[in-house]
Design a protein around this motif. Structure first.
Motif, PDB file in Angstrom:
ATOM      1  N   ARG A  15       0.826  -1.214   0.000  1.00  0.00           N
ATOM      2  CA  ARG A  15       0.000   0.000   0.000  1.00  0.00           C
ATOM      3  C   ARG A  15       0.856   1.257   0.000  1.00  0.00           C
ATOM      4  N   ARG A  17       3.828   1.368  -1.419  1.00  0.00           N
ATOM      5  CA  ARG A  17       4.762   1.190  -2.543  1.00  0.00           C
ATOM      6  C   ARG A  17       6.199   1.000  -2.058  1.00  0.00           C
ATOM      7  N   HIS A  63      -0.165   3.867 -12.545  1.00  0.00           N
ATOM      8  CA  HIS A  63      -0.848   5.117 -12.226  1.00  0.00           C
ATOM      9  C   HIS A  63      -1.531   5.057 -10.862  1.00  0.00           C
ATOM     10  N   ASP A  64      -2.091   3.896 -10.540  1.00  0.00           N
ATOM     11  CA  ASP A  64      -2.833   3.759  -9.285  1.00  0.00           C
ATOM     12  C   ASP A  64      -2.906   2.286  -8.919  1.00  0.00           C
ATOM     13  N   THR A  65      -2.985   2.009  -7.618  1.00  0.00           N
ATOM     14  CA  THR A  65      -3.155   0.643  -7.138  1.00  0.00           C
ATOM     15  C   THR A  65      -4.077   0.631  -5.932  1.00  0.00           C
ATOM     16  N   GLU A  66      -4.714  -0.502  -5.733  1.00  0.00           N
ATOM     17  CA  GLU A  66      -5.473  -0.779  -4.510  1.00  0.00           C
ATOM     18  C   GLU A  66      -5.059  -2.166  -4.049  1.00  0.00           C
ATOM     19  N   MET A  83      -4.803  -2.698 -10.334  1.00  0.00           N
ATOM     20  CA  MET A  83      -3.795  -1.781 -10.859  1.00  0.00           C
ATOM     21  C   MET A  83      -4.293  -1.082 -12.114  1.00  0.00           C
ATOM     22  N   ASP A  84      -3.945   0.180 -12.219  1.00  0.00           N
ATOM     23  CA  ASP A  84      -4.157   0.968 -13.429  1.00  0.00           C
ATOM     24  C   ASP A  84      -2.768   1.235 -13.986  1.00  0.00           C
ATOM     25  N   THR A  85      -2.463   0.643 -15.155  1.00  0.00           N
ATOM     26  CA  THR A  85      -1.114   0.726 -15.704  1.00  0.00           C
ATOM     27  C   THR A  85      -1.119   1.127 -17.171  1.00  0.00           C
ATOM     28  N   GLN A  95      -6.626  -1.573 -16.901  1.00  0.00           N
ATOM     29  CA  GLN A  95      -6.828  -1.864 -15.487  1.00  0.00           C
ATOM     30  C   GLN A  95      -6.821  -3.380 -15.315  1.00  0.00           C
TER      31      GLN A  95
END
Length: 120
Positions: A15, A17, A63-66, A83-85, A95
């Motif tokens: 969380r 990184r 770009h973003d992760t959960e 993940m948004d990559t 995603q």
């Protein structure tokens, strides 16, 4: 550390990184990491894990992760990653949901396996 403690610590590092900290603290030197596809389908040891990480960083921008809370059962635990990559070579953004299953032995992660499909 027991399995729950390892799982909680891995989730905390992911969380934030801080995957490198996780590798140093939580992973066995004999780690086996299994993906669903090539080029890094199965790697062994910390050297293999490092090469896999280098490949990921060369090929994907995140770009973003959960990261979900872990689900623990005896010496195994599972975590869902979203993940948004962007795939750097193609420029394609996508995603992905990924289920990671970990096995803990002697207080360290010694096997991890990933299950996923990309969403269109």
């Amino acid at each position: 550390m027991n399995t729950q403690e390892v799982a909680n610590k891995l989730v905390e590092y992911c969380r934030n990184r801080q995957e490198d900290k996780a590798y140093q603290e939580l992973y066995s030197p004999e780690i086996t990491s299994i993906e669903m596809s090539e080029p890094m389908k199965e790697v062994h040891g910390m050297d293999g894990l490092q090469k896999k990480g280098e490949w990921w960083n060369e090929n994907f921008e995140v770009h973003d992760t959960e990261v979900s809370d872990p689900i623990v059962a005896d010496h195994h635990f599972a975590v869902r990653f979203w993940m948004d990559t962007t795939h750097k070579p193609s420029g394609e953004r996508s995603q992905m949901n990924e289920l990671a299953v970990y096995q803990v032995k002697d207080g360290k992660i010694w096997k991890e396996q990933f299950f996923y499909d990309t969403q269109e």
